[in-house]
Design a protein around this motif. Structure first.
Motif, short mmCIF file in Angstrom:
data_model
loop_
_atom_site.label_atom_id
_atom_site.label_comp_id
_atom_site.label_asym_id
_atom_site.label_seq_id
_atom_site.Cartn_x
_atom_site.Cartn_y
_atom_site.Cartn_z
N SER A 340 0.85 -1.20 0.00
CA SER A 340 0.00 0.00 0.00
C SER A 340 0.88 1.24 0.00
O SER A 340 2.05 1.21 0.40
N ARG A 341 0.29 2.36 -0.41
CA ARG A 341 1.01 3.64 -0.39
C ARG A 341 1.47 3.98 1.03
O ARG A 341 2.59 4.44 1.26
N GLN A 342 0.59 3.73 1.97
CA GLN A 342 0.89 4.08 3.37
C GLN A 342 2.09 3.29 3.89
O GLN A 342 2.99 3.85 4.53
N VAL A 343 2.12 1.99 3.61
CA VAL A 343 3.25 1.17 4.06
C VAL A 343 4.51 1.55 3.29
O VAL A 343 5.61 1.58 3.85
N LYS A 344 4.36 1.88 2.01
CA LYS A 344 5.56 2.31 1.25
C LYS A 344 6.13 3.59 1.85
O LYS A 344 7.35 3.72 2.04
N ASP A 345 5.26 4.56 2.14
CA ASP A 345 5.76 5.84 2.68
C ASP A 345 6.53 5.60 3.98
O ASP A 345 7.58 6.19 4.20
N ARG A 346 6.01 4.74 4.82
CA ARG A 346 6.70 4.44 6.08
C ARG A 346 8.02 3.71 5.80
O ARG A 346 9.02 3.94 6.49
N SER A 347 8.02 2.86 4.78
CA SER A 347 9.23 2.13 4.42
C SER A 347 10.31 3.05 3.86
O SER A 347 11.50 2.75 3.97
N VAL A 348 9.87 4.13 3.23
CA VAL A 348 10.84 5.14 2.76
C VAL A 348 11.53 5.74 3.98
O VAL A 348 12.76 5.83 4.05
N GLU A 349 10.73 6.12 4.98
CA GLU A 349 11.29 6.74 6.20
C GLU A 349 12.27 5.80 6.90
O GLU A 349 13.27 6.25 7.46
N LEU A 350 11.98 4.52 6.86
CA LEU A 350 12.81 3.55 7.58
C LEU A 350 13.99 3.04 6.75
O LEU A 350 14.78 2.22 7.23
N GLY A 351 14.10 3.49 5.51
CA GLY A 351 15.25 3.13 4.67
C GLY A 351 15.08 1.82 3.92
O GLY A 351 15.99 1.39 3.20
N TYR A 352 13.92 1.14 4.05
CA TYR A 352 13.74 -0.15 3.38
C TYR A 352 13.68 0.03 1.86
O TYR A 352 14.22 -0.78 1.10
N VAL A 353 12.98 1.08 1.43
CA VAL A 353 12.82 1.29 -0.02
C VAL A 353 14.18 1.57 -0.66
O VAL A 353 14.52 1.01 -1.72
N GLU A 354 14.97 2.38 0.00
CA GLU A 354 16.29 2.70 -0.56
C GLU A 354 17.15 1.43 -0.67
O GLU A 354 17.83 1.21 -1.67
N ALA A 355 17.08 0.58 0.36
CA ALA A 355 17.88 -0.66 0.34
C ALA A 355 17.45 -1.56 -0.82
O ALA A 355 18.29 -2.15 -1.51
N ILE A 356 16.15 -1.65 -1.04
CA ILE A 356 15.64 -2.52 -2.11
C ILE A 356 16.01 -1.93 -3.47
O ILE A 356 16.43 -2.64 -4.39
N GLU A 357 15.88 -0.61 -3.60
CA GLU A 357 16.20 0.02 -4.89
C GLU A 357 17.70 -0.02 -5.17
O GLU A 357 18.12 -0.13 -6.32
N ARG A 358 18.52 0.08 -4.11
CA ARG A 358 19.97 0.01 -4.29
C ARG A 358 20.38 -1.33 -4.92
O ARG A 358 21.30 -1.41 -5.73
N ALA A 359 19.65 -2.37 -4.54
CA ALA A 359 19.96 -3.71 -5.09
C ALA A 359 19.42 -3.88 -6.51
O ALA A 359 19.79 -4.81 -7.21
N GLY A 360 18.51 -2.98 -6.91
CA GLY A 360 17.94 -3.07 -8.27
C GLY A 360 16.46 -3.42 -8.28
O GLY A 360 15.88 -3.60 -9.35
N GLY A 361 15.85 -3.52 -7.11
CA GLY A 361 14.42 -3.84 -7.04
C GLY A 361 13.57 -2.58 -6.97
O GLY A 361 14.07 -1.46 -7.03
N MET A 362 12.27 -2.79 -6.84
CA MET A 362 11.34 -1.65 -6.80
C MET A 362 10.21 -1.96 -5.82
O MET A 362 9.72 -3.10 -5.78
N VAL A 363 9.84 -0.97 -5.04
CA VAL A 363 8.67 -1.12 -4.17
C VAL A 363 7.48 -0.47 -4.89
O VAL A 363 7.49 0.73 -5.14
N VAL A 364 6.53 -1.31 -5.26
CA VAL A 364 5.37 -0.87 -6.05
C VAL A 364 4.21 -0.60 -5.11
O VAL A 364 3.71 -1.53 -4.47
#
Ligand code: F3S
Length: 423
Positions: A340-364
């Motif tokens: 969900s958008r809400q969980v993604k936004d929180r994951s951005v704050e916690l650095g999870y999205v950056e870690a996943i994108e650094r590896a080449g993945g995407m949080v949709v």
């Protein structure tokens, strides 16, 4: 049984509150008569499926727009199922502007009715969290299974239009899973093999769904420890380490079968509180192995070009687990974590999205592969820890499926190949 309406419901049906409400009441009242309900029930919340433009097409979108232009407005908190794309990042996913504009128009039509554009199949993770015994009208099958089974709320498996009708008139018909009788178990399932990891719950759900069809399975033999029942009712399960497993279990049960409610002996609310839960003529089945699920949901193709985690939409804990697993890795297959958008936004704050994108993945956010226009993209083979996603990958998206653990999925994302070991 005769369906009796209150004076307010009669006036809705007579059109005294406008054509939009009348149309909603006509749908709910017809369902009530067809299913032999004696009354309608007020609903506390609604969850509407039928959001992806890929599934709706122009005819479905016109239906929603027409109803909205008649003045349809929801009168209870109402959330939306996933769309066919990330509403902000669709270009990065590779979808066309033509699809995006029609998807946007669909969301706008729903928003004009007062619906929250949550675009998620896990509304219970973003604030739409019904309580024990609460009557609701939800339509996403995995969310219906979670609400009925884990939260102890009461909903039938609504269609998109019937859920929307309930949102507009605030009622649903009192039959099926709204009643005590309808919630009794039709199947007694004894599990005789280990089921611990989330993907194992998914595999179990796939097997039991095939056995139970549209019945109500009562499952015994699961060894779950670490749930603190001294917590208030639902939070004991929602906050437990098994919450993600329960959502994978329910999603699988609802996809290989049409299960909308399951009971886990001594765990889920009614299986702790009710003594009369088993039907007198309950059908007894056993599950000795999860192998049949792995055999059915693993294609022989070894090359993996897409890995999908987050079916149902990923929780914060799942985002963290994926971020940890890809740490220091370089992915050769695409990894999508849908949430969900809400969980993604929180994951951005916690650095999870950056870690996943650094590896080449995407949080949709907002989207779901099963209802996305995947034919616009060039993927052929998918790995996932969700039996629902694996079961739907080929028929709905043309993708060869592989089901395994989160670890196996991440290994496949790194190597671009399926390890072949599914247990
Ligand atoms: Fe949700 Fe789509 Fe799976 S709606 S349950 S992510 S198939």
């Amino acid at each position: 049984m005769m369906l009796t309406l209150t004076d307010t419901e009669k006036s809705m049906l007579a059109g005294k509150q406008g054509r939009a409400v009348q149309r909603a009441m006509e749908i709910v009242e017809t369902l009530g008569r067809v299913y032999g309900a004696s009354r309608l029930l007020p609903v506390e919340s609604v969850q509407v499926a039928g959001v992806s433009y890929r599934n709706l097409g122009e005819a479905g979108l016109s239906f929603i727009q027409d109803w909205a232009s008649e003045g349809a407005r929801v009168c209870v908190p109402t959330t939306l199922n996933p769309a066919g794309m990330d509403m902000r990042d669709w270009q990065r996913m590779g979808f066309s502007a033509a699809f995006a504009s029609r998807q946007q128009a669909t969301i706008e039509a729903y928003v004009s009715m007062g619906i929250q554009p949550t675009c998620t199949c896990t509304p219970y993770l973003v604030g739409n969290l019904p309580g024990l015994g609460e009557h609701i009208a939800w339509s996403e099958s995995s969310a219906v299974a979670f609400a009925n089974s884990v939260l102890g709320a009461r909903t039938n498996r609504e269609g998109g239009p019937s859920a929307l009708a309930s949102a507009v008139c605030g009622r649903t018909a009192d039959y099926g899973l709204h009643t005590d009788a309808g919630r009794r178990a039709t199947h007694l399932v004894e599990v005789r093999c280990p089921v611990h990891e989330p993907h194992e719950f998914a595999a179990l759900g796939y097997i039991v769904g095939k056995l139970a069809g549209n019945g109500v399975p009562y499952v015994k033999g699961l060894e779950l420890s670490g749930i603190d029942f001294s917590e208030e009712g639902r939070s004991a399960l929602v906050d437990s380490i098994y919450a993600d497993s329960f959502k994978l279990l329910g999603a699988a049960l609802a996809s290989s079968g049409a299960v909308a409610l399951y009971h886990l002996q001594g765990i889920t609310p009614e299986a702790r509180e009710r003594k009369d839960l088993l039907l007198d003529k309950v059908i007894k089945v056993t599950v000795d192995s999860l192998e049949p699920a792995y055999a059915a949901l693993n294609a022989s193709e070894q090359v993996i070009d897409l890995v999908v985690i987050g079916c149902p939409h990923a929780s914060l804990q799942e985002l963290r687990a994926v971020a940890d697993a890809v740490e220091g890795q370089t992915l050769s297959a695409m990894l999508w974590v849908t949430t969900s958008r809400q969980v993604k936004d929180r994951s951005v704050e916690l650095g999870y999205v950056e870690a996943i994108e650094r590896a080449g993945g995407m949080v949709v956010a907002d989207g779901c592969v099963v209802v996305a226009p995947m034919s616009e993209l060039n993927y052929h083979s998918l790995a996932t820890n969700s039996a629902k996603m694996a079961a739907y990958a080929l028929p709905h998206s043309g993708l060869l499926p592989h089901l395994g653990s989160l670890q196996q999925c991440i290994e496949a994302a790194v190597s671009g190949r399926w390890s072949g070991c599914n247990r």
